[in-house]
Design a protein around this motif. Structure first.
Motif, PDB file in Angstrom:
ATOM      1  N   ALA A  16      40.282  34.168  33.008  1.00 43.30           N
ATOM      2  CA  ALA A  16      40.745  35.349  33.168  1.00 43.30           C
ATOM      3  C   ALA A  16      40.433  35.289  34.462  1.00 43.30           C
ATOM      4  N   ASP A  17      39.231  34.029  35.259  1.00 46.61           N
ATOM      5  CA  ASP A  17      39.439  34.736  36.190  1.00 46.61           C
ATOM      6  C   ASP A  17      40.429  34.525  37.421  1.00 46.61           C
ATOM      7  N   THR A  18      41.704  33.218  37.034  1.00 52.36           N
ATOM      8  CA  THR A  18      42.819  33.239  37.148  1.00 52.36           C
ATOM      9  C   THR A  18      43.294  34.033  37.253  1.00 52.36           C
ATOM     10  N   ALA A  19      43.504  34.879  36.508  1.00 54.45           N
ATOM     11  CA  ALA A  19      44.331  36.476  35.676  1.00 54.45           C
ATOM     12  C   ALA A  19      43.665  37.426  36.559  1.00 54.45           C
ATOM     13  N   ILE A  20      42.424  37.721  37.055  1.00 49.68           N
ATOM     14  CA  ILE A  20      42.413  38.673  37.446  1.00 49.68           C
ATOM     15  C   ILE A  20      42.423  38.377  39.463  1.00 49.68           C
ATOM     16  N   ASP A  21      42.680  37.281  39.333  1.00 49.67           N
ATOM     17  CA  ASP A  21      42.917  36.893  40.933  1.00 49.67           C
ATOM     18  C   ASP A  21      44.635  37.202  41.123  1.00 49.67           C
ATOM     19  N   LEU A  22      45.537  37.291  40.357  1.00 49.15           N
ATOM     20  CA  LEU A  22      47.011  36.638  39.847  1.00 49.15           C
ATOM     21  C   LEU A  22      47.262  39.074  39.773  1.00 49.15           C
ATOM     22  N   LEU A  23      46.584  39.182  39.130  1.00 44.84           N
ATOM     23  CA  LEU A  23      46.808  40.527  39.113  1.00 44.84           C
ATOM     24  C   LEU A  23      46.842  41.640  40.251  1.00 44.84           C
ATOM     25  N   ALA A  24      45.966  40.892  41.214  1.00 48.24           N
ATOM     26  CA  ALA A  24      45.531  41.704  43.052  1.00 48.24           C
ATOM     27  C   ALA A  24      46.829  40.903  43.284  1.00 48.24           C
ATOM     28  N   GLU A  25      46.928  40.140  43.402  1.00 45.16           N
ATOM     29  CA  GLU A  25      48.197  39.195  43.969  1.00 45.16           C
ATOM     30  C   GLU A  25      49.603  39.547  43.769  1.00 45.16           C
ATOM     31  N   ARG A  26      49.529  39.732  42.408  1.00 46.23           N
ATOM     32  CA  ARG A  26      51.093  40.256  41.965  1.00 46.23           C
ATOM     33  C   ARG A  26      51.580  41.225  41.272  1.00 46.23           C
ATOM     34  N   GLY A  27      50.374  41.618  40.841  1.00 49.52           N
ATOM     35  CA  GLY A  27      50.816  43.190  39.947  1.00 49.52           C
ATOM     36  C   GLY A  27      50.610  42.516  38.627  1.00 49.52           C
ATOM     37  N   LEU A  28      50.718  43.057  37.316  1.00 48.90           N
ATOM     38  CA  LEU A  28      50.752  43.181  36.112  1.00 48.90           C
ATOM     39  C   LEU A  28      52.345  42.424  35.556  1.00 48.90           C
ATOM     40  N   ARG A  29      53.182  42.532  36.543  1.00 55.04           N
ATOM     41  CA  ARG A  29      54.530  41.581  35.852  1.00 55.04           C
ATOM     42  C   ARG A  29      54.464  40.596  36.365  1.00 55.04           C
ATOM     43  N   GLY A  30      53.323  39.961  37.066  1.00 58.98           N
ATOM     44  CA  GLY A  30      53.312  38.325  37.173  1.00 58.98           C
ATOM     45  C   GLY A  30      52.148  37.528  36.908  1.00 58.98           C
ATOM     46  N   LEU A  31      51.383  38.116  36.015  1.00 57.16           N
ATOM     47  CA  LEU A  31      50.552  38.297  35.242  1.00 57.16           C
ATOM     48  C   LEU A  31      51.534  37.669  33.736  1.00 57.16           C
ATOM     49  N   THR A  32      51.720  35.750  33.787  1.00 58.63           N
ATOM     50  CA  THR A  32      51.994  35.190  32.755  1.00 58.63           C
ATOM     51  C   THR A  32      51.351  34.035  32.173  1.00 58.63           C
ATOM     52  N   THR A  53      48.869  35.784  23.005  1.00 59.39           N
ATOM     53  CA  THR A  53      49.612  36.527  23.507  1.00 59.39           C
ATOM     54  C   THR A  53      49.396  37.739  24.472  1.00 59.39           C
ATOM     55  N   ARG A  54      50.361  38.086  25.273  1.00 68.12           N
ATOM     56  CA  ARG A  54      50.121  39.006  26.422  1.00 68.12           C
ATOM     57  C   ARG A  54      49.222  39.929  26.135  1.00 68.12           C
ATOM     58  N   ALA A  55      48.975  40.407  24.801  1.00 68.39           N
ATOM     59  CA  ALA A  55      47.764  41.103  24.847  1.00 68.39           C
ATOM     60  C   ALA A  55      46.781  41.277  25.050  1.00 68.39           C
ATOM     61  N   ALA A  56      46.484  39.902  24.489  1.00 70.77           N
ATOM     62  CA  ALA A  56      45.118  38.519  24.046  1.00 70.77           C
ATOM     63  C   ALA A  56      44.930  38.540  25.492  1.00 70.77           C
ATOM     64  N   LEU A  57      45.519  38.414  26.633  1.00 72.53           N
ATOM     65  CA  LEU A  57      45.585  37.101  27.778  1.00 72.53           C
ATOM     66  C   LEU A  57      44.704  38.331  28.701  1.00 72.53           C
ATOM     67  N   LEU A  58      45.222  39.810  28.305  1.00 70.86           N
ATOM     68  CA  LEU A  58      44.902  41.346  29.245  1.00 70.86           C
ATOM     69  C   LEU A  58      43.249  41.786  28.591  1.00 70.86           C
ATOM     70  N   GLU A  59      43.369  41.000  27.007  1.00 66.93           N
ATOM     71  CA  GLU A  59      42.044  41.735  26.861  1.00 66.93           C
ATOM     72  C   GLU A  59      41.183  41.705  27.145  1.00 66.93           C
ATOM     73  N   ALA A  60      40.867  39.816  27.002  1.00 61.88           N
ATOM     74  CA  ALA A  60      39.632  38.515  27.168  1.00 61.88           C
ATOM     75  C   ALA A  60      39.968  38.740  29.834  1.00 61.88           C
ATOM     76  N   THR A  61      40.496  39.523  30.313  1.00 54.65           N
ATOM     77  CA  THR A  61      40.889  40.129  32.071  1.00 54.65           C
ATOM     78  C   THR A  61      40.022  41.294  31.549  1.00 54.65           C
ATOM     79  N   VAL A  62      40.135  42.450  31.509  1.00 51.57           N
ATOM     80  CA  VAL A  62      38.949  42.913  31.048  1.00 51.57           C
ATOM     81  C   VAL A  62      37.699  42.554  30.497  1.00 51.57           C
ATOM     82  N   ARG A  63      37.616  41.507  29.596  1.00 44.84           N
ATOM     83  CA  ARG A  63      36.351  41.731  29.356  1.00 44.84           C
ATOM     84  C   ARG A  63      35.389  40.519  30.333  1.00 44.84           C
ATOM     85  N   ARG A  64      36.413  40.393  31.108  1.00 46.26           N
ATOM     86  CA  ARG A  64      35.319  39.367  32.322  1.00 46.26           C
ATOM     87  C   ARG A  64      35.415  39.855  33.395  1.00 46.26           C
ATOM     88  N   LEU A  65      36.398  41.037  33.279  1.00 44.80           N
ATOM     89  CA  LEU A  65      36.070  41.800  35.027  1.00 44.80           C
ATOM     90  C   LEU A  65      35.033  42.644  34.842  1.00 44.80           C
TER      91      LEU A  65
END
Length: 200
Positions: A16-32, A53-65
C-alpha cells in the motif's frame, strides 16, 4: 471502520505504501499490480496475492493513506490536548507545512484517490469511512477550544486547510510553500473569527 481499527501486515503495508508513491509519481494509470511489485522489489505476483483486483488494491491504498494521515495528525492533536487551546494554531500550521514539504506525495496520492472515489461507489464508502477518525479528532479539538458549533467549525477549518494544501501542492500556488509562521497567523485569524472571545 475508522483507520485506527485497521491493522496492516508488513507485506500489505509495503504494498500500500508503494501504491501511494506510485499514485503520486505516475497517477492512477501508472498504478498496476506489476508496477507495485517492481517498485517494491517484490516477487512477481506478490501484490495480486494480497489484492486480487484493481478495486482491492485501491481500497487497501485508501485505508493505508488514512492510517498515515491520522498518525500524522494525532501527534499534534495530543500536543493541543495537553498544551491548551493556544497551541492549536502552531500545531495545525506544523501539520500543513509538513504535508507541503516532507509529505507532499501523500497529498497528491489523496487527490488522485478522491477523484476516483467520485466514480466508484464502493471506494467512496471506504474513503469516507477511513477519514472519520480525522474528522472526529478535529471536532473534539474545536469543542475543547470553546466552539459552540464544533461540527461546523471543524468543517470550516478542514476546508480551509484542504484548500491551502491543494493550491500549494497542485494548484495555482504550487511554486511557493507558505512558511509555518504564515500558516500559524492564518489559522489564528480563522479561530479568532469562529470562537468566543478568549477562545483562541
Amino acid at each position: 471502520m475508522t483507520s485506527g481499527a485497521i491493522r496492516f501486515p508488513d507485506r500489505l503495508a509495503l504494498i500500500a505504501d508503494t501504491a501511494i508513491d506510485l499514485l503520486a509519481e505516475r497517477g492512477l494509470r501508472g498504478l498496476t499490480h506489476r508496477a507495485v511489485d517492481e517498485a517494491a522489489r517484490l516477487p512477481p505476483g506478490s501484490t495480486s496475492n494480497h489484492a486480487r483486483t484493481r478495486a482491492a488494491l485501491l481500497e487497501a491504498t485508501v485505508r493505508r493513506l488514512a492510517v498515515r494521515d491520522v498518525q500524522t495528525f494525532r501527534l499534534e492533536a495530543v500536543q493541543v490536548t495537553s498544551g491548551g487551546p493556544d497551541v492549536m494554531p502552531e500545531a495545525l500550521a506544523l501539520i500543513i507545512h509538513r504535508y507541503l514539504t516532507d509529505s507532499r506525495h501523500l497529498l497528491i496520492a489523496r487527490y488522485e484517490l478522491a477523484l476516483e472515489a467520485t466514480r466508484r461507489r464502493e471506494l467512496r464508502e471506504i474513503y469516507d469511512a477511513a477519514g472519520q477518525e480525522f474528522r472526529e479528532i478535529l471536532v473534539a479539538l474545536t469543542a475543547r477550544m470553546g466552539s459552540r458549533e464544533p461540527e461546523r467549525h471543524a468543517l470550516s477549518l478542514f476546508a480551509w486547510a484542504e484548500g491551502v494544501m491543494f493550491s500549494c501542492a497542485a494548484g495555482a500556488h504550487h511554486a511557493r510553500t507558505p512558511t509555518r509562521e504564515e500558516l500559524r497567523k492564518s489559522v489564528g485569524e480563522l479561530l479568532r473569527g469562529m470562537l468566543p472571545a478568549g477562545g483562541a
